[in-house]
Enzyme design. Structure first.
Site, PDB file in Angstrom:
ATOM      1  N   GLY A   1       0.610  -1.245  -0.080  1.00 55.15           N
ATOM      2  CA  GLY A   1       0.284  -0.009   0.107  1.00 55.15           C
ATOM      3  C   GLY A   1       0.766   1.268   0.033  1.00 55.15           C
ATOM      4  O   GLY A   1       0.083   2.472  -0.213  1.00 55.15           O
TER       5      GLY A   1
ATOM      6  N   TYR B   1      -9.843   5.599 -11.714  1.00 55.77           N
ATOM      7  CA  TYR B   1      -9.704   6.318 -10.383  1.00 55.77           C
ATOM      8  C   TYR B   1      -9.451   7.597 -10.591  1.00 55.77           C
ATOM      9  O   TYR B   1      -8.693   8.334  -9.483  1.00 55.77           O
ATOM     10  CB  TYR B   1      -8.450   5.598  -9.968  1.00 55.77           C
ATOM     11  CG  TYR B   1      -8.320   4.204  -9.557  1.00 55.77           C
ATOM     12  CD1 TYR B   1      -9.208   3.400  -9.138  1.00 55.77           C
ATOM     13  CD2 TYR B   1      -7.184   3.757 -10.248  1.00 55.77           C
ATOM     14  CE1 TYR B   1      -9.130   1.980  -9.047  1.00 55.77           C
ATOM     15  CE2 TYR B   1      -6.989   2.169 -10.248  1.00 55.77           C
ATOM     16  CZ  TYR B   1      -7.995   1.370  -9.564  1.00 55.77           C
ATOM     17  OH  TYR B   1      -7.948   0.053  -9.611  1.00 55.77           O
TER      18      TYR B   1
ATOM     19  N   ARG C   1       2.683  -1.829  -5.842  1.00 49.90           N
ATOM     20  CA  ARG C   1       2.777  -0.503  -6.784  1.00 49.90           C
ATOM     21  C   ARG C   1       4.180   0.236  -6.315  1.00 49.90           C
ATOM     22  O   ARG C   1       4.678   0.736  -7.536  1.00 49.90           O
ATOM     23  CB  ARG C   1       1.586   0.692  -6.165  1.00 49.90           C
ATOM     24  CG  ARG C   1       1.727   1.857  -7.035  1.00 49.90           C
ATOM     25  CD  ARG C   1       0.803   2.804  -6.488  1.00 49.90           C
ATOM     26  NE  ARG C   1      -0.498   2.332  -5.865  1.00 49.90           N
ATOM     27  CZ  ARG C   1      -1.731   2.310  -7.224  1.00 49.90           C
ATOM     28  NH1 ARG C   1      -1.369   2.610  -8.004  1.00 49.90           N
ATOM     29  NH2 ARG C   1      -2.680   1.810  -6.264  1.00 49.90           N
TER      30      ARG C   1
ATOM     31  N   ARG D   1      -6.349   3.502 -15.471  1.00 49.24           N
ATOM     32  CA  ARG D   1      -6.067   4.159 -14.212  1.00 49.24           C
ATOM     33  C   ARG D   1      -6.844   5.739 -14.290  1.00 49.24           C
ATOM     34  O   ARG D   1      -7.648   5.967 -13.308  1.00 49.24           O
ATOM     35  CB  ARG D   1      -4.723   4.091 -13.749  1.00 49.24           C
ATOM     36  CG  ARG D   1      -4.176   2.918 -13.488  1.00 49.24           C
ATOM     37  CD  ARG D   1      -2.933   2.924 -12.609  1.00 49.24           C
ATOM     38  NE  ARG D   1      -2.874   3.549 -11.387  1.00 49.24           N
ATOM     39  CZ  ARG D   1      -2.837   4.944 -11.119  1.00 49.24           C
ATOM     40  NH1 ARG D   1      -2.390   5.419 -12.064  1.00 49.24           N
ATOM     41  NH2 ARG D   1      -2.806   5.179  -9.814  1.00 49.24           N
TER      42      ARG D   1
ATOM     43  N   CYS E   1     -14.059   5.096 -28.204  1.00 45.59           N
ATOM     44  CA  CYS E   1     -15.416   5.609 -28.547  1.00 45.59           C
ATOM     45  C   CYS E   1     -16.310   6.028 -27.304  1.00 45.59           C
ATOM     46  O   CYS E   1     -17.416   5.433 -26.889  1.00 45.59           O
ATOM     47  CB  CYS E   1     -16.233   5.077 -29.549  1.00 45.59           C
ATOM     48  SG  CYS E   1     -15.453   5.161 -31.062  1.00 45.59           S
ATOM     49  N   GLU E   2     -15.249   6.453 -26.132  1.00 47.30           N
ATOM     50  CA  GLU E   2     -16.185   6.710 -24.927  1.00 47.30           C
ATOM     51  C   GLU E   2     -15.455   8.239 -24.585  1.00 47.30           C
ATOM     52  O   GLU E   2     -14.177   8.377 -24.531  1.00 47.30           O
ATOM     53  CB  GLU E   2     -15.924   6.009 -23.740  1.00 47.30           C
ATOM     54  CG  GLU E   2     -16.481   4.480 -24.040  1.00 47.30           C
ATOM     55  CD  GLU E   2     -16.830   3.781 -22.807  1.00 47.30           C
ATOM     56  OE1 GLU E   2     -16.751   4.531 -21.654  1.00 47.30           O
ATOM     57  OE2 GLU E   2     -17.178   2.580 -22.868  1.00 47.30           O
TER      58      GLU E   2
ATOM     59  N   GLU F   1       3.857  -6.774   1.589  1.00 44.09           N
ATOM     60  CA  GLU F   1       3.324  -7.181   0.297  1.00 44.09           C
ATOM     61  C   GLU F   1       3.399  -5.832  -0.529  1.00 44.09           C
ATOM     62  O   GLU F   1       2.065  -5.459  -0.926  1.00 44.09           O
ATOM     63  CB  GLU F   1       1.940  -7.730   0.507  1.00 44.09           C
ATOM     64  CG  GLU F   1       1.804  -8.630   1.260  1.00 44.09           C
ATOM     65  CD  GLU F   1       0.314  -9.422   1.469  1.00 44.09           C
ATOM     66  OE1 GLU F   1      -0.608  -8.450   1.271  1.00 44.09           O
ATOM     67  OE2 GLU F   1       0.041 -10.239   1.784  1.00 44.09           O
ATOM     68  N   PRO F   2       4.399  -5.564  -0.878  1.00 43.69           N
ATOM     69  CA  PRO F   2       4.325  -4.018  -1.732  1.00 43.69           C
ATOM     70  C   PRO F   2       4.201  -4.392  -3.204  1.00 43.69           C
ATOM     71  O   PRO F   2       4.759  -5.475  -3.605  1.00 43.69           O
ATOM     72  CB  PRO F   2       5.723  -3.461  -1.489  1.00 43.69           C
ATOM     73  CG  PRO F   2       6.744  -4.531  -1.106  1.00 43.69           C
ATOM     74  CD  PRO F   2       5.519  -5.488  -0.498  1.00 43.69           C
TER      75      PRO F   2
ATOM     76  N   TYR G   1      -0.278  -1.669 -12.211  1.00 42.92           N
ATOM     77  CA  TYR G   1      -1.758  -1.459 -12.598  1.00 42.92           C
ATOM     78  C   TYR G   1      -2.089  -1.002 -13.793  1.00 42.92           C
ATOM     79  O   TYR G   1      -2.987  -0.194 -14.071  1.00 42.92           O
ATOM     80  CB  TYR G   1      -2.675  -0.716 -11.624  1.00 42.92           C
ATOM     81  CG  TYR G   1      -2.345  -1.220 -10.046  1.00 42.92           C
ATOM     82  CD1 TYR G   1      -3.000  -2.662  -9.701  1.00 42.92           C
ATOM     83  CD2 TYR G   1      -1.467  -0.753  -9.111  1.00 42.92           C
ATOM     84  CE1 TYR G   1      -2.584  -3.348  -8.548  1.00 42.92           C
ATOM     85  CE2 TYR G   1      -1.228  -1.451  -7.939  1.00 42.92           C
ATOM     86  CZ  TYR G   1      -2.084  -2.746  -7.672  1.00 42.92           C
ATOM     87  OH  TYR G   1      -1.724  -3.230  -6.536  1.00 42.92           O
TER      88      TYR G   1
HETATM   89  C1  LIG Z   1      -3.367  -5.101  -3.796  1.00 38.82           C
HETATM   90  C2  LIG Z   1      -2.666  -5.674  -2.660  1.00 38.82           C
HETATM   91  C3  LIG Z   1      -1.304  -5.554  -2.318  1.00 38.82           C
HETATM   92  C4  LIG Z   1      -0.506  -4.667  -2.891  1.00 38.82           C
HETATM   93  O1  LIG Z   1      -0.999  -3.097  -2.761  1.00 38.82           O
HETATM   94  P1  LIG Z   1       0.007  -2.117  -3.320  1.00 38.82           P
HETATM   95  O2  LIG Z   1      -0.731  -0.700  -3.097  1.00 38.82           O
HETATM   96  O3  LIG Z   1       0.360  -2.176  -4.822  1.00 38.82           O
HETATM   97  O4  LIG Z   1       1.334  -1.926  -2.679  1.00 38.82           O
HETATM   98  C5  LIG Z   1      -0.727  -6.080  -1.167  1.00 38.82           C
HETATM   99  N1  LIG Z   1      -1.667  -7.091  -0.528  1.00 38.82           N
HETATM  100  C6  LIG Z   1      -2.999  -7.076  -0.669  1.00 38.82           C
HETATM  101  C7  LIG Z   1      -3.788  -8.091  -0.056  1.00 38.82           C
HETATM  102  C8  LIG Z   1      -3.520  -6.535  -1.894  1.00 38.82           C
HETATM  103  O5  LIG Z   1      -4.784  -6.772  -2.290  1.00 38.82           O
END
Ligand SMILES: *Cc1c(COP(=O)(O)O)cnc(C)c1O
Length: 425
Positions: free
Chosen positions: A239, A318, A278, A314, A346-347, A275-276, A375
């Protein structure tokens, strides 16, 4: 920092000139930098130095086999959210004990796949899922390590579509219910409770929500331990955000994030997983497009590119910002004028940005989108029958196509006409 810089007035990916790739593969295309991907992984690994840890790359950000193989070679683990991602991870060389399985809707088939192929841990997101996994593991005669994903009810202060840690989100269980759920987990056969999982959202630009969430996880760790559970692993999710807008204040660095981890849960003696996604892949990739037309409208002009919302969704999904700039460096004195940058789909939603100040651009000019490595390609589609665009990986002075552009025949022949329709022409 990334490895996409102008050299002698021409944008390069590491040592490769972007126009050279464009001439070889055609536009639009994605290009990734090995050096940037490696550096970003290393930043996280270093940030947790001294703690028992594993950086599990969240492959949904960019799941190309070459990117995965690179991550595996660096020693990363991987976070998967589907059977397809599990298969991709194995195909790229991740052993089962480096694969973490997340996601709210794991099916029995996906559970069987991971339990027979090998898995580090399942992150459980609901009670029915926990019961289902217990049944599958018992049937297969195995015991599977699990964490339960808790919702700490923290506002991640990010876009509503990528916030996941509030009580109204579909992910995980409310933290207030955690002790009950863990009590139940301990009674279920085939499950080995080893830890706690939390992931509060994506593109977080402040550390405070992480800090609040991790403090709650630390408190829960003590509570669960006093209830008799052997909590020894904490999965703290991903995240951490990236700077999409260069003019804005940069989000915190992985080192600062590592300090938060140390400060909040470092004393617990747990193995740490993060769990990175992005931050590893986002700024390691560009989308490169060609200008088809510059169209003068009433009161506003349009830069019409050959890339569209099907290639990079994106902005449409978003309202995301991407830095967009010419591959050939503008003259120092170039005058910037506002223009809408759009694709050919075409949007009206197929608009990358409105009224963005741009230097003069002509038909045929190459245009790059920064921060497109995460993404981007993974969310692309063939809407408007526009074939998926190629992905290219640069390594020093060489580049390789890591996903080729399908031919129109490939695209059309994926469909089939039922026999009863065959003779109707
Ligand atoms: C999407 C996700 C991530 C990665 O999030 P990033 O913002 O890309 O770092 C990690 N863990 C879980 C469970 C996710 O769904």
């Amino acid at each position: 920092m990334d490895h996409f810089l102008y050299q002698n007035g021409v944008l390069h990916a590491e040592e490769v000139a972007i126009p050279e790739i464009a001439a070889s593969v055609g536009t639009p295309f994605y290009v990734y930098s090995t050096a940037t991907l490696t550096r970003h992984y290393q930043l996280f690994d270093d940030a947790l130095d001294g703690m028992d840890h594993l950086v599990c790359y969240a492959m949904k950000a960019n799941s190309n086999q070459a990117v995965l193989r690179l991550m595996a070679s660096l020693g990363a683990g991987v976070d998967v959210v589907s059977g397809g991602e599990y298969r991709r991870a194995r195909a790229a060389g991740f052993s089962g004990d480096r694969i973490v399985f997340s996601g709210v809707g794991k099916t029995v088939e996906e559970m069987e796949l991971a339990l027979t192929g090998g898995i580090r841990q399942f992150n459980i997101e609901s009670e029915p899922e926990m019961v289902a996994l217990s049944e599958v593991a018992s049937r297969l005669g195995v015991s599977v390590p699990i964490t339960v994903r808790v919702k700490p009810d923290v506002d991640a202060k990010t876009h509503e579509k990528i916030a996941t840690g509030k009580s109204e989100n579909k992910f995980g269980i409310p933290i207030a219910k955690a002790r009950d759920v863990y009590r139940q987990a301990a009674t279920l056969p085939g499950l080995e409770v080893i830890g706690i999982d939390v992931h509060i959202g994506s593109q977080l630009t402040e550390l405070e929500p992480f800090e609040t969430a991790y403090l709650k996880v630390a408190e829960l760790t003590e509570e669960l331990r006093s209830d008799g559970h052997d909590i020894r692993r904490l999965d703290l999710g991903g995240g951490l955000g990236i700077p999409y807008e260069r003019s804005n204040e940069a989000p915190p660095l992985p080192t600062d994030y590592g300090e938060v981890v140390r400060r909040t849960v470092g004393h617990l003696g747990c193995e740490i997983e993060i769990e990175p996604g992005r931050l590893i892949a986002g700024n390691a990739g560009l989308l490169v497009a060609s200008t088809i037309y510059v169209k003068e409208g009433e009161g506003r002009d349009f830069l019409i590119l050959d890339a569209a919302m099907n290639d990079l969704i994106r902005p449409a999904m978003y309202s995301a910002f991407h830095d967009i700039f010419p591959v050939i460096e503008p003259d120092a004195g170039a005058e910037y004028a506002p223009i809408d940058i759009v694709g050919p789909v075409c949007e009206t939603g197929d608009t990358f940005t409105r009224q963005r100040p741009m230097p003069p651009v002509e038909a045929g000019d190459l245009i790059a989108f920064r921060s497109a490595g995460a993404y981007g390609a993974v969310m692309s589609s063939e809407y408007n029958s526009r074939p998926l665009i190629p992905e290219v990986l640069v390594h020093g002075d060489q580049f390789d196509v890591i996903r080729a552009r399908p031919t129109y025949e490939d695209m059309i022949n994926r469909d089939s006409i039922p026999a009863w329709l065959e003779g109707l022409d």
